[in-house]
Design an enzyme around this catalytic site. Sequence first.
Site, PDB file in Angstrom:
ATOM      1  N   CYS A   1      57.325  10.978 -53.594  1.00 17.69           N
ATOM      2  CA  CYS A   1      56.763  12.002 -54.480  1.00 17.69           C
ATOM      3  C   CYS A   1      57.485  13.329 -54.322  1.00 17.69           C
ATOM      4  CB  CYS A   1      55.276  12.168 -54.215  1.00 17.69           C
ATOM      5  SG  CYS A   1      54.906  12.325 -52.467  1.00 17.69           S
TER       6      CYS A   1
ATOM      7  N   GLU B   1      47.074  14.269 -54.067  1.00 19.14           N
ATOM      8  CA  GLU B   1      48.502  14.420 -53.789  1.00 19.14           C
ATOM      9  C   GLU B   1      49.210  13.590 -54.846  1.00 19.14           C
ATOM     10  OE1 GLU B   1      51.834  13.928 -53.202  1.00 19.14           O
ATOM     11  OE2 GLU B   1      51.583  12.758 -51.374  1.00 19.14           O
TER      12      GLU B   1
ATOM     13  N   LYS C   1      41.238   2.077 -50.092  1.00 23.03           N
ATOM     14  CA  LYS C   1      41.741   1.080 -51.048  1.00 23.03           C
ATOM     15  C   LYS C   1      43.259   1.102 -50.997  1.00 23.03           C
ATOM     16  CE  LYS C   1      42.981   0.405 -55.054  1.00 23.03           C
ATOM     17  NZ  LYS C   1      44.268  -0.228 -55.457  1.00 23.03           N
TER      18      LYS C   1
ATOM     19  N   GLU D   1      58.920  12.521 -63.728  1.00 29.52           N
ATOM     20  CA  GLU D   1      59.165  11.876 -62.438  1.00 29.52           C
ATOM     21  C   GLU D   1      59.639  10.447 -62.691  1.00 29.52           C
ATOM     22  OE1 GLU D   1      55.665  10.992 -60.015  1.00 29.52           O
ATOM     23  OE2 GLU D   1      56.772  11.676 -58.260  1.00 29.52           O
TER      24      GLU D   1
HETATM   25  P1  NDP Z   1      48.825   4.955 -59.587  1.00 32.25           P
HETATM   26  O1  NDP Z   1      48.427   6.385 -59.585  1.00 32.25           O
HETATM   27  O2  NDP Z   1      48.372   4.105 -60.684  1.00 32.25           O
HETATM   28  O3  NDP Z   1      48.347   4.264 -58.222  1.00 32.25           O
HETATM   29  C1  NDP Z   1      47.975   4.931 -57.037  1.00 32.25           C
HETATM   30  C2  NDP Z   1      46.737   4.281 -56.429  1.00 32.25           C
HETATM   31  O4  NDP Z   1      45.596   4.504 -57.275  1.00 32.25           O
HETATM   32  C3  NDP Z   1      46.828   2.777 -56.290  1.00 32.25           C
HETATM   33  O5  NDP Z   1      46.093   2.344 -55.159  1.00 32.25           O
HETATM   34  C4  NDP Z   1      46.170   2.321 -57.567  1.00 32.25           C
HETATM   35  O6  NDP Z   1      45.746   0.993 -57.518  1.00 32.25           O
HETATM   36  C5  NDP Z   1      45.004   3.276 -57.674  1.00 32.25           C
HETATM   37  N1  NDP Z   1      44.443   3.439 -59.006  1.00 32.25           N
HETATM   38  C6  NDP Z   1      44.975   3.092 -60.209  1.00 32.25           C
HETATM   39  N2  NDP Z   1      44.141   3.437 -61.205  1.00 32.25           N
HETATM   40  C7  NDP Z   1      43.056   4.015 -60.638  1.00 32.25           C
HETATM   41  C8  NDP Z   1      41.851   4.591 -61.135  1.00 32.25           C
HETATM   42  N3  NDP Z   1      41.593   4.659 -62.439  1.00 32.25           N
HETATM   43  N4  NDP Z   1      40.953   5.102 -60.259  1.00 32.25           N
HETATM   44  C9  NDP Z   1      41.213   5.080 -58.933  1.00 32.25           C
HETATM   45  N5  NDP Z   1      42.325   4.538 -58.412  1.00 32.25           N
HETATM   46  C10 NDP Z   1      43.253   4.020 -59.234  1.00 32.25           C
HETATM   47  O7  NDP Z   1      50.386   4.875 -59.460  1.00 32.25           O
HETATM   48  P2  NDP Z   1      51.308   3.624 -59.874  1.00 32.25           P
HETATM   49  O8  NDP Z   1      51.431   2.737 -58.727  1.00 32.25           O
HETATM   50  O9  NDP Z   1      50.873   2.991 -61.138  1.00 32.25           O
HETATM   51  O10 NDP Z   1      52.677   4.378 -60.147  1.00 32.25           O
HETATM   52  C11 NDP Z   1      52.863   5.049 -61.372  1.00 32.25           C
HETATM   53  C12 NDP Z   1      53.682   6.282 -61.207  1.00 32.25           C
HETATM   54  O11 NDP Z   1      52.958   7.175 -60.364  1.00 32.25           O
HETATM   55  C13 NDP Z   1      54.993   6.095 -60.490  1.00 32.25           C
HETATM   56  O12 NDP Z   1      56.005   5.757 -61.341  1.00 32.25           O
HETATM   57  C14 NDP Z   1      55.196   7.447 -59.882  1.00 32.25           C
HETATM   58  O13 NDP Z   1      55.782   8.287 -60.822  1.00 32.25           O
HETATM   59  C15 NDP Z   1      53.828   7.943 -59.597  1.00 32.25           C
HETATM   60  N6  NDP Z   1      53.433   7.761 -58.190  1.00 32.25           N
HETATM   61  C16 NDP Z   1      53.435   8.843 -57.387  1.00 32.25           C
HETATM   62  C17 NDP Z   1      53.118   8.696 -56.068  1.00 32.25           C
HETATM   63  C18 NDP Z   1      53.109   9.830 -55.154  1.00 32.25           C
HETATM   64  O14 NDP Z   1      53.248   9.636 -53.940  1.00 32.25           O
HETATM   65  N7  NDP Z   1      52.920  11.027 -55.625  1.00 32.25           N
HETATM   66  C19 NDP Z   1      52.797   7.412 -55.477  1.00 32.25           C
HETATM   67  C20 NDP Z   1      52.762   6.327 -56.422  1.00 32.25           C
HETATM   68  C21 NDP Z   1      53.081   6.540 -57.714  1.00 32.25           C
HETATM   69  P3  NDP Z   1      46.818  -0.145 -57.936  1.00 32.25           P
HETATM   70  O15 NDP Z   1      47.909  -0.095 -56.936  1.00 32.25           O
HETATM   71  O16 NDP Z   1      46.055  -1.368 -57.829  1.00 32.25           O
HETATM   72  O17 NDP Z   1      47.279   0.188 -59.318  1.00 32.25           O
END
Ligand code: NDP
Length: 481
Positions: free
Chosen positions: A291, A257, A183, A388
Amino acid sequence: MVFEYAPAPESRSIVTIAPEYGLFIDGEFTAPVEDHLFTTSNPATEDVLSRVTEAQGDDVDRAVAAARRAFEQTWGPMPGAERAKYLYRIARLIQERSRELAVLETLDNGKPIKETRDVDIPLVAAHFFYHAGWADKLEHAGYGPHPQPLGVAGQIIPWNFPLLMLAWKVAPALACGNTVVLKAAETTPLTALAFAEICQQADLPPGVVNILTGAGETGRLLVEHPGTDKIAFTGSTEVGRSIMRALAGTEKRLTLELGGKGANIVFDDAPIDETVEGIVNGIFFNQGHVCCAGSRLLLQESIADEVVERLKVRLATLRLGDPLDKNTDIGAINSAEQLARIDELAKSGDDENADRWSSPCALPDRGWWFPPTVFTGVTQAHRIAREEIFGPVLSVLTFRTPDEAVQKANNTPYGLSAGIWTEKGSRILWMAQQLRAGVVWANTFNRFDPTSPFGGYKESGFGREGGIQGLGAYLATEEAR
Ligand code: NDP
């Protein structure tokens, strides 16, 4: 004398973006369904790039069923040497299409072309080459004489390194004989869909790779689907927690992660010019949407003022603007939501009386932008030192002794990365042993390689991606190295 740079935009004509996309299931693209389409935009201009499909429950069912069939009938039984051929083919196709993929990633994500061209896409190809090499040698990887795949892996990736995170997940899974349903993130689906085309070009058997687009709800459906054997997730700690809750009591394997708040620690014997470049790379690479970013700068007190002054001089020279311009250092923030999050956390720094300095660069009128920003006068109690931010914002703290540096660096719920800048090798080794971080860089920062395992401690998650250790996440053996 100040040099002016003429614009050097990369042409976007190499990229063809369809007005609408369906899902990639069982080797074919489904027809887009009007009721389930959502838009993906260019963060630098807010222009709509395309409309993609929000996968529904029955799409997830079909994708998981296709992956199961492929696992049982083609990919699972296939000898490793044959699987390797497909992975090499994919790696070479990525190299052949690298310019196109770099432009597409920059358009959909907002990151500078020099990063997609020189970092993201070369690393994507490197991950497929590296794992192709393992596909026929798994019995020598230290997981016993006959390591077996897990089955169907559900994989969920974020928007900060869209194609690279796909490669980190898909390459080891396939090398080990698993099939996948991936996804993509809601705001960056286009390179995952281009990767689906590459799977077709490589003649990958149908169902081995299935690509779903959609929002968080699609991710949740995939996590909770009874037909997957493993979930691999990269994203926020909050969603990671909800996934752990959903999988508790099931037989599914899980790797997470999650977020980080990496400490970049500078001692007074560090070479200042190189260190300033490392600090810039640590937090302003990819607009800080990393991250493992070095978002907490720990400076030894005796050099703190000098380093901060030199850092500001350097930051004022960074060029922010059109991500397709080859001279651009700082691109756009990926979404309006992310910009609002960064704004909110930066304002909390003001409210808690930290001193904000921002680069004097002009921000474009359209799109989502945030200037490189440094907060000084930060204590460990500040929100900007604990949470973060995931944006181009650096929090500066000071320390006097190595012990105090370790104590402050480890004073975080996260444990993903750290950096050490000093000329003393013995101090580097001592510090690296004390720091609770999955990766510790010495006199460098944000260096990635497919041979090197990556992952976290504490709220940064568990499991490793990359290297021999990363193979263990996709093999049905408990003999983890
Ligand atoms: P999310 O954790 O919401 O998104 C990561 C992935 O998970 C996306 O594909 C998202 O879909 C999907 N997702 C969202 N909700 C669910 C769920 N309940 N079950 C399964 N999958 C889900 O991160 P965000 O993009 O909202 O970012 C929010 C914060 O997260 C950022 O500000 C940052 O601090 C942190 N972050 C950290 C990352 C890292 O590499 N460690 C990467 C991204 C974010 P969709 O995109 O459609 O929401």
